[in-house]
Design a protein around this motif. Structure first.
Motif, short mmCIF file in Angstrom:
data_model
loop_
_atom_site.label_atom_id
_atom_site.label_comp_id
_atom_site.label_asym_id
_atom_site.label_seq_id
_atom_site.Cartn_x
_atom_site.Cartn_y
_atom_site.Cartn_z
N ASN A 54 1.12 -1.67 0.08
CA ASN A 54 0.39 0.11 -0.11
C ASN A 54 0.90 1.14 -0.04
O ASN A 54 1.82 1.23 1.12
CB ASN A 54 -1.07 -0.02 1.50
N VAL A 56 1.30 5.75 -1.27
CA VAL A 56 1.33 6.97 -1.39
C VAL A 56 1.92 7.61 -2.55
O VAL A 56 3.31 7.39 -2.29
CB VAL A 56 0.25 7.86 -0.50
N ARG A 105 -3.34 7.15 -3.89
CA ARG A 105 -3.11 5.75 -3.08
C ARG A 105 -3.74 4.75 -3.41
O ARG A 105 -5.06 4.76 -3.56
CB ARG A 105 -4.28 6.10 -1.64
N THR A 132 5.35 8.45 -2.15
CA THR A 132 6.01 9.05 -0.72
C THR A 132 5.30 7.17 0.24
O THR A 132 5.39 6.32 -0.28
CB THR A 132 6.17 9.54 -0.61
N THR A 133 4.70 7.41 1.20
CA THR A 133 4.30 7.07 1.68
C THR A 133 3.29 6.90 3.02
O THR A 133 3.17 8.48 3.37
CB THR A 133 5.84 6.13 3.02
N SER A 134 2.94 6.88 3.48
CA SER A 134 1.98 7.83 4.71
C SER A 134 2.36 7.91 6.37
O SER A 134 1.65 8.23 6.87
CB SER A 134 0.86 6.35 4.64
N GLY A 135 3.65 7.13 5.43
CA GLY A 135 4.31 7.18 7.81
C GLY A 135 3.66 6.23 8.07
O GLY A 135 4.96 6.09 8.82
N ALA A 136 3.24 5.45 8.29
CA ALA A 136 2.43 4.26 9.45
C ALA A 136 3.43 2.97 9.81
O ALA A 136 3.72 2.91 10.89
CB ALA A 136 0.99 4.04 8.87
#
Ligand code: NI
Length: 139
Positions: A54, A56, A105, A132-136
């Protein structure tokens, strides 16, 4: 965040000089934060390599809105993928050119396919997928 670990790194002094001037130009005030960002960047890149992960990202497009049916084509594509495209920013750059930034996303493979389709649409002058990333999952 895990507990802080300290590591020592042996590095060629010429390479370190180049690294220091690079990170100074980028506004880093210390090496540790620059190292951490490099590691995070690499981890995000690796995540995108797995088609099922998953992700982003943003897709940037520049195009001439006078090209026949281009606006309609791009809008149709975005509606087709409305589940993956969260938001679109449109800027009229000048008399002819438009800039669009799409926030995307979903699964890596899906997001890449959507970006490729949009960017390769005839009449799009320039396009780029920024990952990029959701950062989760990123400490
Ligand atoms: Ni426009």
């Amino acid at each position: 965040m895990g507990e802080l670990s300290r590591i020592g790194v042996a590095i060629d002094s010429d390479l370190l000089d180049k690294f220091d001037s690079l990170i100074a130009r980028r506004g880093y005030t210390n090496r540790s934060e620059a190292f951490r960002d490099l590691i995070r960047d690499e981890l995000v890149e690796r995540t995108w390599e797995a088609p099922d992960s998953n992700v982003v990202g943003t897709v940037t497009l520049v195009y001439d809105h006078h090209v026949r049916l281009l606006n309609e084509k791009l809008t149709d594509l975005q509606h087709e993928h409305h589940r993956s495209i969260l938001s679109t920013l449109h800027v009229h750059l000048d008399h002819d050119n438009c800039l669009e930034v799409l926030v995307v996303r979903g699964k890596s493979a899906t997001v890449r396919r959507i970006a490729d389709t949009l960017i390769s649409t005839k009449g799009v002058k320039h396009g780029r997928l920024t990952i990029t990333t959701s950062g989760a999952e990123l400490p």
